[in-house]
Design an enzyme around this catalytic site. Sequence first.
Site, PDB file in Angstrom:
ATOM      1  N   HIS A 150       0.825  -1.204   0.000  1.00  0.00           N
ATOM      2  CA  HIS A 150       0.000   0.000   0.000  1.00  0.00           C
ATOM      3  C   HIS A 150       0.861   1.257   0.000  1.00  0.00           C
ATOM      4  O   HIS A 150       2.032   1.234   0.389  1.00  0.00           O
ATOM      5  CB  HIS A 150      -0.996   0.001   1.170  1.00  0.00           C
ATOM      6  N   GLU A 155      -5.207   0.567   0.122  1.00  0.00           N
ATOM      7  CA  GLU A 155      -4.955  -0.847   0.306  1.00  0.00           C
ATOM      8  C   GLU A 155      -5.093  -1.650  -0.986  1.00  0.00           C
ATOM      9  O   GLU A 155      -5.788  -1.219  -1.925  1.00  0.00           O
ATOM     10  CB  GLU A 155      -5.933  -1.408   1.353  1.00  0.00           C
TER      11      GLU A 155
END
Length: 260
Positions: A150, A155
């Site tokens: 990330h 994410e």
Amino acid sequence: MAEVTAGSELTAGQMRARVFESAEALGRAAARNTAEIVRNAVAAGGQARVIIATGNSQLPFVRALTEEKDVPWEAVTVFHMDEYVGIEPTHPASFQRWIAGNITEPLRPAAVHYLQADTTDPEAEARRYEELLREAPLDLVCLGIGENGHIAFNEPHQADFDDPRWARVISLDDRSRRQQVDEGHFPDVTAVPEQAITLTVPALLAPRHIQVVVPERRKAEAVAATFTAPVSPAVPATILRQQPNAELFLDSESAALLSV
């Protein structure tokens, strides 16, 4: 294929990378780079606007930054890039607290804009912060890369490379939450908040310069994926390969799975 060693210079797509012998050497080089960018921005426009990542991996860089001389911090505005929803600024894991202790207090920039994620309306806070970011051009973002690939808290499989927003509320990946425990910020995973406010990928790519500091062996898999995985939200850091203004600062441990 040759082994990557200290002194190696690499490219992947348009992204550049340099490898240093240790985290300390990496930190000093990144600090020199940041200082030069800030000096040039202030000389050209009278101010600099900088986004700075937090976390254990950034400590060699920010500690070296305090030793750089003749940096016009009195003309610099600082932003940070994420914060846990519901965390008070005094919490040991607060990124606001990290910025205050490692940037605000030692460097005394002209202004520091904090994400106030302990608010009852995190969506409104994300919008407020986005407005601050968009007020003027950004000169530099000092990024890291998470163990799951990330950037900020964008994410895997959630990151949106074309997000129209510059800040938003997100759900944290399980591996990101585990990383925070492993780094000593929380006693266990259940104590880690499930949500955070993060700058989006377009916000992180907006500055004129992108500096990415990634030391430590635990980041080696993420670094290798950044170089070799398909450019996609599955590994958000792969988007850096499309940025000619992106430069990675690696040490021999984080570059251990790379080859020339």
